[in-house]
Design a protein around this motif. Structure first.
Motif, PDB file in Angstrom:
ATOM      1  N   ASP A 175       0.802  -1.229   0.000  1.00 57.28           N
ATOM      2  CA  ASP A 175       0.000   0.000   0.000  1.00 57.28           C
ATOM      3  C   ASP A 175       0.837   1.282   0.000  1.00 57.28           C
ATOM      4  N   ASN A 176       2.143   1.167  -0.205  1.00 61.53           N
ATOM      5  CA  ASN A 176       2.970   2.371  -0.201  1.00 61.53           C
ATOM      6  C   ASN A 176       2.661   3.228  -1.419  1.00 61.53           C
ATOM      7  N   VAL A 177       2.283   4.475  -1.188  1.00 63.04           N
ATOM      8  CA  VAL A 177       1.789   5.327  -2.266  1.00 63.04           C
ATOM      9  C   VAL A 177       2.879   5.649  -3.290  1.00 63.04           C
ATOM     10  N   GLU A 178       4.127   5.885  -2.813  1.00 66.38           N
ATOM     11  CA  GLU A 178       5.203   6.204  -3.743  1.00 66.38           C
ATOM     12  C   GLU A 178       5.467   5.038  -4.694  1.00 66.38           C
ATOM     13  N   THR A 179       5.480   3.835  -4.150  1.00 68.06           N
ATOM     14  CA  THR A 179       5.721   2.648  -4.980  1.00 68.06           C
ATOM     15  C   THR A 179       4.589   2.432  -5.966  1.00 68.06           C
ATOM     16  N   LEU A 180       3.365   2.696  -5.549  1.00 68.78           N
ATOM     17  CA  LEU A 180       2.219   2.547  -6.440  1.00 68.78           C
ATOM     18  C   LEU A 180       2.297   3.518  -7.615  1.00 68.78           C
ATOM     19  N   ILE A 181       2.727   4.748  -7.350  1.00 67.39           N
ATOM     20  CA  ILE A 181       2.829   5.749  -8.417  1.00 67.39           C
ATOM     21  C   ILE A 181       3.884   5.342  -9.441  1.00 67.39           C
ATOM     22  N   VAL A 182       5.051   4.904  -8.974  1.00 64.55           N
ATOM     23  CA  VAL A 182       6.111   4.469  -9.896  1.00 64.55           C
ATOM     24  C   VAL A 182       5.650   3.262 -10.705  1.00 64.55           C
ATOM     25  N   THR A 183       4.952   2.336 -10.056  1.00 63.41           N
ATOM     26  CA  THR A 183       4.489   1.130 -10.743  1.00 63.41           C
ATOM     27  C   THR A 183       3.472   1.472 -11.830  1.00 63.41           C
TER      28      THR A 183
ATOM     29  N   LEU B 170       0.848  11.858   5.619  1.00 64.94           N
ATOM     30  CA  LEU B 170       1.079  13.159   4.991  1.00 64.94           C
ATOM     31  C   LEU B 170       1.486  12.989   3.533  1.00 64.94           C
ATOM     32  N   ALA B 171       2.345  11.980   3.256  1.00 67.70           N
ATOM     33  CA  ALA B 171       2.759  11.703   1.882  1.00 67.70           C
ATOM     34  C   ALA B 171       1.560  11.307   1.032  1.00 67.70           C
ATOM     35  N   ASN B 172       0.669  10.521   1.616  1.00 67.05           N
ATOM     36  CA  ASN B 172      -0.529  10.096   0.881  1.00 67.05           C
ATOM     37  C   ASN B 172      -1.397  11.290   0.493  1.00 67.05           C
ATOM     38  N   LEU B 173      -1.488  12.259   1.415  1.00 67.73           N
ATOM     39  CA  LEU B 173      -2.299  13.452   1.135  1.00 67.73           C
ATOM     40  C   LEU B 173      -1.707  14.269  -0.009  1.00 67.73           C
ATOM     41  N   ILE B 174      -0.374  14.324  -0.053  1.00 71.24           N
ATOM     42  CA  ILE B 174       0.309  15.109  -1.071  1.00 71.24           C
ATOM     43  C   ILE B 174       0.280  14.435  -2.433  1.00 71.24           C
ATOM     44  N   LEU B 175       0.485  13.102  -2.416  1.00 67.67           N
ATOM     45  CA  LEU B 175       0.706  12.388  -3.674  1.00 67.67           C
ATOM     46  C   LEU B 175      -0.533  11.756  -4.278  1.00 67.67           C
ATOM     47  N   LYS B 176      -1.616  11.676  -3.524  1.00 61.59           N
ATOM     48  CA  LYS B 176      -2.795  10.972  -4.053  1.00 61.59           C
ATOM     49  C   LYS B 176      -3.385  11.695  -5.257  1.00 61.59           C
TER      50      LYS B 176
END
Length: 313
Positions: free
Chosen positions: A78-86, A307-313
């Motif tokens: 569920d890591n948002v950064e990894t999901l975005i790259v994928t 906080l990262a999820n809020l920024i990157l979602k």
């Protein structure tokens, strides 16, 4: 407190049964964050015969050219950064292999036609909660090495990982006690050249498990700036991990404690050194008066992730 790291030989043995798909391309990009990022860096020590890159930068700026295989690692999935790259890798037409215990990453991989490696860990803390990702290193790293083996002519003997723990466990426990005595009341700084990824892991383990400040630096880059700080930095305790020729430059200039790999092969050394890191962090946590639940609780990290999820979602 139960020392879960002393069970790693069994966990490495369990990991040998993980089934993985074949890599399609020699151009390989690994992505992951936190404790899921470290296995990718550790693979550099093995010097894989591939065009191998580790990416953990700003996920919104991920770029790649040509045909490549993406290895997306996230224990939770569920890591948002990894999901975005994928997602971006799928858009670029990559061959994608996802490694997780399920979560959104597994779903994304299935939806987009990628391949998924499922990880499961039965061990639980005494309060019934899951251990954090850093305890899962044997599963994550074994899965990665097995995947790399599919395009490296099987050059890595996977059983050496468990052997590295079995052969070095007693030595690692004794050394961990000595490292804790060196760290006590000071701020440790870990350095390395070939074993620089282990320096990162030491820093992570002490930060997360012992809730203790620690830093790291790469050799030889650190020889061009950090060393002047030790003229007056009495509160710092430097450690040099490894025995490469360039490592001795740092050792000769500052009063560093040398951590020497104990194994006879790169895989055994990785297993031994990461075990040593875990043992040191847990012994320091005990000395700091932390319970198992406190040592393996990552409340501040969870806040940062939200906080990262809020920024990157």
């Amino acid at each position: 407190m139960h020392n879960v790291f002393l069970d790693w030989d069994k966990l490495f043995r369990e990991a040998e049964r993980i089934e993985v798909p074949d890599l399609k391309y020699d151009n390989v990009i690994y992505t992951g964050m936190g404790a899921s990022y470290i296995p990718g860096e550790m693979a550099r020590i093995l010097e894989p015969p591939l065009d191998y890159l580790v990416y953990n930068g700003d996920p919104t700026r991920f770029k790649a050219r040509g045909k490549f295989s993406l290895l997306a690692f996230s224990r939770s999935g569920d890591n948002v950064e990894t999901l975005i790259v994928t997602r971006r890798a799928f858009e670029l037409g990559a061959d994608v292999i996802c490694v997780s215990a399920g979560g959104k990453l597994a779903n994304l991989c299935r939806e987009k036609g990628g391949r998924h490696v499922n990880l499961s860990m039965q061990a639980r803390m005494s309060n019934g909660q899951d251990y954090p990702t850093r305890v899962w290193f044997p599963l994550l790293f074994t899965a990665l090495v097995k995947i790399l083996n599919t395009r490296s002519s099987g050059q890595y003997r996977i059983s050496e990982l468990a052997e590295g723990v079995e052969e070095g466990k007693e030595r690692a426990l004794n050394l961990a006690k000595r490292l804790v005595a060196k760290i006590r009341g000071r701020i440790p700084v870990f350095y390395g050249s070939l074993y620089f990824p282990v320096a990162i892991r030491f820093k992570q383990d002490l930060n997360e498990t012992a809730k203790y400040p620690a830093f790291y630096g790469p050799i030889p880059e650190s020889n061009h700036n950090d060393l002047e700080a030790y003229v007056r930095a009495q509160s710092l305790q430097p450690f040099v991990i490894g025995d490469q020729d360039i490592d001795y430059v740092t050792l000769s200039v500052i009063k560093a404690e040398q951590i020497i790999p104990a194994g006879s092969t790169p895989l055994k050394n990785v297993a031994y050194l990461v075990l040593l890191s875990g043992l040191t962090s847990l012994l320091l946590a005990e000395e700091e008066g932390l319970t198992e639940e406190e040592a393996f609780s990552d409340s501040n990290l969870k806040i940062a992730r939200k906080l990262a999820n809020l920024i990157l979602k």
